[in-house]
Design an enzyme around this catalytic site. Sequence first.
Site, PDB file in Angstrom:
ATOM      1  N   HIS A 125      39.219  35.583  39.001  1.00  0.00           N
ATOM      2  CA  HIS A 125      40.616  35.620  39.439  1.00  0.00           C
ATOM      3  C   HIS A 125      41.181  34.212  39.546  1.00  0.00           C
ATOM      4  O   HIS A 125      40.439  33.247  39.748  1.00  0.00           O
ATOM      5  CB  HIS A 125      40.751  36.331  40.789  1.00  0.00           C
ATOM      6  CG  HIS A 125      39.937  35.728  41.894  1.00  0.00           C
ATOM      7  ND1 HIS A 125      38.591  35.980  42.045  1.00  0.00           N
ATOM      8  CD2 HIS A 125      40.265  34.886  42.896  1.00  0.00           C
ATOM      9  CE1 HIS A 125      38.135  35.328  43.100  1.00  0.00           C
ATOM     10  NE2 HIS A 125      39.131  34.643  43.635  1.00  0.00           N
ATOM     11  N   HIS A 171      44.203  32.065  41.642  1.00  0.00           N
ATOM     12  CA  HIS A 171      45.179  32.063  42.739  1.00  0.00           C
ATOM     13  C   HIS A 171      46.465  31.385  42.251  1.00  0.00           C
ATOM     14  O   HIS A 171      46.402  30.311  41.646  1.00  0.00           O
ATOM     15  CB  HIS A 171      44.662  31.236  43.922  1.00  0.00           C
ATOM     16  CG  HIS A 171      43.421  31.769  44.568  1.00  0.00           C
ATOM     17  ND1 HIS A 171      43.437  32.379  45.801  1.00  0.00           N
ATOM     18  CD2 HIS A 171      42.122  31.755  44.176  1.00  0.00           C
ATOM     19  CE1 HIS A 171      42.201  32.729  46.145  1.00  0.00           C
ATOM     20  NE2 HIS A 171      41.381  32.357  45.171  1.00  0.00           N
TER      21      HIS A 171
END
Length: 143
Positions: A99, A101
């Site tokens: 992932h 941010h």
Amino acid sequence: MSDCIFCKIISGDIPATKVYEDAGFLAFLDIHPVSPGHTLVIPKQHYDRFETTPPEVVAELYKLLRSIAVSIAAGAGADAFNLGVNNGPAAGQVIFHTHVHVIPRKPKDGLESWGSRDYEGTEMDEVAKKIRAAIKQSAASRE
Ligand code: AMP
Ligand code: ZN
């Protein structure tokens, strides 16, 4: 992966505040934001970290970030943002599903970036030499 929180968000087993979704990727608000609008952008396919994610998926992920990160910040009333990847436990990774941010930033928002230090003696040259060798070795192993 059955015990992965982000896979459970993708499957709908865990709720999330989604802000973007397509066939391959999902973006949703981080439940403990650094700033309002802090968003996580993930591939729907499970990969545990950066280096196990296929290059083409990384490329698609950053292409998507190029298209939505400015809007994520704009929606949060910001015209600046940090893109962040915590890769590996020592870097603070706690969820092992790849992932990125997106952290909207405003002037004087009080958030600090990581600190810096000075190199000592020949340390800078030495570490650069080792990095060059590692990149060369990794390129050779791909040939
Ligand atoms: P890291 O692995 O350090 O890059 O960070 C994982 C991020 O996931 C943290 O910032 C958490 O606040 C966030 N997070 C963990 N569980 C959830 C959840 N169920 N919904 C949204 N964000 C989450
Ligand atoms: Zn997962």
